[in-house]
Design a protein around this motif. Structure first.
Motif, PDB file in Angstrom:
ATOM      1  N   ILE A  80       0.846  -1.188   0.000  1.00 40.60           N
ATOM      2  CA  ILE A  80       0.000   0.000   0.000  1.00 40.60           C
ATOM      3  C   ILE A  80       0.882   1.238   0.000  1.00 40.60           C
ATOM      4  N   GLY A  81       0.411   2.245  -0.681  1.00 38.90           N
ATOM      5  CA  GLY A  81       1.168   3.504  -0.709  1.00 38.90           C
ATOM      6  C   GLY A  81       0.978   4.258   0.589  1.00 38.90           C
ATOM      7  N   ARG A  82       1.886   5.152   0.849  1.00 33.71           N
ATOM      8  CA  ARG A  82       1.757   5.976   2.059  1.00 33.71           C
ATOM      9  C   ARG A  82       0.683   7.029   1.825  1.00 33.71           C
ATOM     10  N   LYS A  83      -0.339   7.005   2.659  1.00 34.62           N
ATOM     11  CA  LYS A  83      -1.454   7.931   2.499  1.00 34.62           C
ATOM     12  C   LYS A  83      -1.122   9.261   3.171  1.00 34.62           C
ATOM     13  N   LEU A  84      -1.169  10.323   2.389  1.00 33.02           N
ATOM     14  CA  LEU A  84      -0.894  11.632   2.957  1.00 33.02           C
ATOM     15  C   LEU A  84      -2.103  12.103   3.762  1.00 33.02           C
ATOM     16  N   PRO A  85      -1.874  12.692   4.916  1.00 33.09           N
ATOM     17  CA  PRO A  85      -2.990  13.122   5.759  1.00 33.09           C
ATOM     18  C   PRO A  85      -3.767  14.279   5.147  1.00 33.09           C
ATOM     19  N   ASP A  86      -5.080  14.286   5.401  1.00 37.13           N
ATOM     20  CA  ASP A  86      -5.920  15.394   4.955  1.00 37.13           C
ATOM     21  C   ASP A  86      -5.681  16.589   5.875  1.00 37.13           C
ATOM     22  N   THR A  87      -5.644  17.766   5.285  1.00 41.76           N
ATOM     23  CA  THR A  87      -5.462  18.982   6.084  1.00 41.76           C
ATOM     24  C   THR A  87      -6.449  20.046   5.614  1.00 41.76           C
ATOM     25  N   ILE A  88      -6.647  21.042   6.457  1.00 45.36           N
ATOM     26  CA  ILE A  88      -7.430  22.207   6.067  1.00 45.36           C
ATOM     27  C   ILE A  88      -6.611  23.452   6.391  1.00 45.36           C
ATOM     28  N   SER A  89      -6.911  24.528   5.708  1.00 44.34           N
ATOM     29  CA  SER A  89      -6.157  25.768   5.882  1.00 44.34           C
ATOM     30  C   SER A  89      -6.603  26.486   7.158  1.00 44.34           C
ATOM     31  N   THR A  90      -5.815  27.460   7.551  1.00 50.88           N
ATOM     32  CA  THR A  90      -6.186  28.263   8.726  1.00 50.88           C
ATOM     33  C   THR A  90      -7.483  29.025   8.454  1.00 50.88           C
ATOM     34  N   GLU A  91      -7.677  29.417   7.180  1.00 48.51           N
ATOM     35  CA  GLU A  91      -8.909  30.132   6.816  1.00 48.51           C
ATOM     36  C   GLU A  91     -10.130  29.225   6.997  1.00 48.51           C
ATOM     37  N   GLU A  92      -9.967  27.953   6.614  1.00 47.36           N
ATOM     38  CA  GLU A  92     -11.076  27.006   6.770  1.00 47.36           C
ATOM     39  C   GLU A  92     -11.342  26.702   8.246  1.00 47.36           C
ATOM     40  N   ILE A  93     -10.279  26.651   9.037  1.00 46.81           N
ATOM     41  CA  ILE A  93     -10.462  26.443  10.482  1.00 46.81           C
ATOM     42  C   ILE A  93     -11.197  27.631  11.094  1.00 46.81           C
ATOM     43  N   ASP A  94     -10.811  28.843  10.696  1.00 40.99           N
ATOM     44  CA  ASP A  94     -11.487  30.049  11.185  1.00 40.99           C
ATOM     45  C   ASP A  94     -12.959  30.053  10.767  1.00 40.99           C
ATOM     46  N   LEU A  95     -13.221  29.587   9.528  1.00 39.73           N
ATOM     47  CA  LEU A  95     -14.602  29.541   9.030  1.00 39.73           C
ATOM     48  C   LEU A  95     -15.442  28.560   9.843  1.00 39.73           C
ATOM     49  N   LEU A  96     -14.872  27.397  10.147  1.00 32.80           N
ATOM     50  CA  LEU A  96     -15.584  26.396  10.955  1.00 32.80           C
ATOM     51  C   LEU A  96     -15.941  26.967  12.326  1.00 32.80           C
ATOM     52  N   ILE A  97     -14.973  27.629  12.947  1.00 33.98           N
ATOM     53  CA  ILE A  97     -15.191  28.180  14.289  1.00 33.98           C
ATOM     54  C   ILE A  97     -16.192  29.332  14.236  1.00 33.98           C
ATOM     55  N   ALA A  98     -16.134  30.133  13.160  1.00 35.16           N
ATOM     56  CA  ALA A  98     -17.076  31.249  13.020  1.00 35.16           C
ATOM     57  C   ALA A  98     -18.504  30.754  12.803  1.00 35.16           C
ATOM     58  N   THR A  99     -18.655  29.527  12.346  1.00 37.63           N
ATOM     59  CA  THR A  99     -19.980  28.936  12.089  1.00 37.63           C
ATOM     60  C   THR A  99     -20.677  28.508  13.373  1.00 37.63           C
ATOM     61  N   ILE A 100     -19.922  28.339  14.453  1.00 34.65           N
ATOM     62  CA  ILE A 100     -20.491  27.881  15.729  1.00 34.65           C
ATOM     63  C   ILE A 100     -21.479  28.907  16.271  1.00 34.65           C
ATOM     64  N   ASP A 101     -22.636  28.442  16.680  1.00 33.07           N
ATOM     65  CA  ASP A 101     -23.660  29.317  17.270  1.00 33.07           C
ATOM     66  C   ASP A 101     -23.364  29.494  18.760  1.00 33.07           C
ATOM     67  N   LEU A 102     -22.778  30.629  19.096  1.00 37.40           N
ATOM     68  CA  LEU A 102     -22.375  30.873  20.484  1.00 37.40           C
ATOM     69  C   LEU A 102     -23.536  31.268  21.384  1.00 37.40           C
ATOM     70  N   SER A 103     -24.738  31.426  20.791  1.00 33.29           N
ATOM     71  CA  SER A 103     -25.904  31.757  21.613  1.00 33.29           C
ATOM     72  C   SER A 103     -26.443  30.523  22.325  1.00 33.29           C
ATOM     73  N   LYS A 104     -26.034  29.346  21.840  1.00 32.31           N
ATOM     74  CA  LYS A 104     -26.466  28.100  22.470  1.00 32.31           C
ATOM     75  C   LYS A 104     -25.459  27.680  23.534  1.00 32.31           C
ATOM     76  N   ALA A 105     -25.938  26.917  24.501  1.00 36.24           N
ATOM     77  CA  ALA A 105     -25.094  26.528  25.637  1.00 36.24           C
ATOM     78  C   ALA A 105     -23.866  25.745  25.196  1.00 36.24           C
ATOM     79  N   GLU A 106     -24.043  24.897  24.178  1.00 39.40           N
ATOM     80  CA  GLU A 106     -22.908  24.078  23.732  1.00 39.40           C
ATOM     81  C   GLU A 106     -21.957  24.827  22.801  1.00 39.40           C
ATOM     82  N   GLY A 107     -22.296  26.078  22.446  1.00 38.55           N
ATOM     83  CA  GLY A 107     -21.471  26.835  21.514  1.00 38.55           C
ATOM     84  C   GLY A 107     -20.054  27.072  22.026  1.00 38.55           C
ATOM     85  N   GLU A 108     -19.949  27.564  23.262  1.00 40.75           N
ATOM     86  CA  GLU A 108     -18.627  27.833  23.839  1.00 40.75           C
ATOM     87  C   GLU A 108     -17.828  26.542  23.987  1.00 40.75           C
TER      88      GLU A 108
END
Length: 298
Positions: A105-133
């Protein structure tokens, strides 16, 4: 010797002697169960001590049509460990898988996301809900410390050494290590811990567990996967993102910014530097920059 008793003894060995986690033991157990089921379907009556290389070859040929090469290789590796245990305990003289090769089997390179995508994911969190924080603290901890999902779910409040700038992490095989934690990540953990978690009704057994569900119990691995999957869908990110994606991104971004591979190895808790070296192949742009900076013929 019957398969059920041999398998139970093997699992006890993995837990007590090897100190493996419940998840690892479950995976090793399932490899042997696949073989047991095959023998049952084919009406092959043979004990773990008597089973031959030929029967195992037949089993491997059978599963080859159902799983990919990587899964096939993992099953063979798991069974090899089981029969090594039987040899170690003097139940068998040989390991019938010694001459059976795993598929290449070939060596599988790990999947990554950019810092912009990480920021986007975190910005999507609804902080008005108890589980948001809580969810924001989870993502910041996964990315900020490069944790495995099991290390995150088992993280304790007593493992937080913020004055010293570290958290204590219990990794594979119950091996502990100290991982640096930035003030940025500390901030979001403290917001959740001191402003949200403190108001929860917490079950006694989970009093020291950091991340809890709404019922005051530790979060499961599956729940962390679900949280991230839903956030990715909400953010419109098409990539397949899991908790491990944050760990891979942590290592890749450190390497891109000039971090030492040995330091990354220690933070990730890799036993071998070879495991960490896979990140050297992720970003060719970084390799080119190293060449242009350090090669005498640049």
């Amino acid at each position: 010797m019957k398969w059920a008793s041999a398998l139970q003894d093997y699992c006890n060995y993995l837990r007590i002697e090897r100190g493996l986690s419940d998840n690892s033991i479950t995976n090793y157990r399932l490899d042997v169960v696949k073989l047991i089921n095959f023998l049952s379907v084919k009406n092959i009556e043979v004990s773990p001590i008597q089973i031959s290389e030929e029967i195992l070859q037949q089993f491997i040929y059978e599963i080859a049509g159902d799983v990919n090469a990587r899964s096939q290789s993992r099953i063979i590796s798991g069974l090899r460990g089981f029969f090594n245990y039987l040899v170690f305990e003097d139940y068998r003289k040989d390991n019938p898988l010694d001459l059976i090769e795993s598929p290449k089997i070939g060596r599988k390179l790990p999947d990554t996301i950019s810092t912009e995508e990480i920021d986007l994911l975190i910005a999507t969190i609804d902080l008005s809900k108890a589980e948001g924080e809580r969810n924001r603290a989870i993502l910041e901890t996964l990315y900020g410390c490069g944790l495995r999902v099991s290390e995150l779910t088992e993280l304790k409040i007593s493992d937080l050494f913020f004055k010293e700038g570290f958290i204590k992490v219990t990794g594979k095989g119950n091996k502990q290590r100290f991982v640096p934690v930035s003030e940025y990540t500390q901030k979001y953990i403290n917001i959740y811990k001191d402003e949200v978690r403190i108001h929860q009704k917490i079950n006694k057994d989970a009093s020291d567990t950091l991340f809890l569900n709404r019922r005051g119990n530790p979060l499961t691995r599956a729940m962390i996967f679900t949280i991230i999957k839903r956030l990715a869908e909400k953010a419109g990110i098409q990539k397949k993102i899991s908790p491990h994606t944050f760990r891979h991104s942590f290592a890749t971004h450190l390497l891109e910014n000039g971090a030492d591979l040995r330091a990354i190895q220690q933070m990730l808790g890799h036993e071998s530097i070879t495991t960490t070296e896979v990140y050297m192949h992720v970003d060719r742009k970084h390799l080119r920059e190293v060449m242009e900076q350090f090669h005498p013929r640049r």
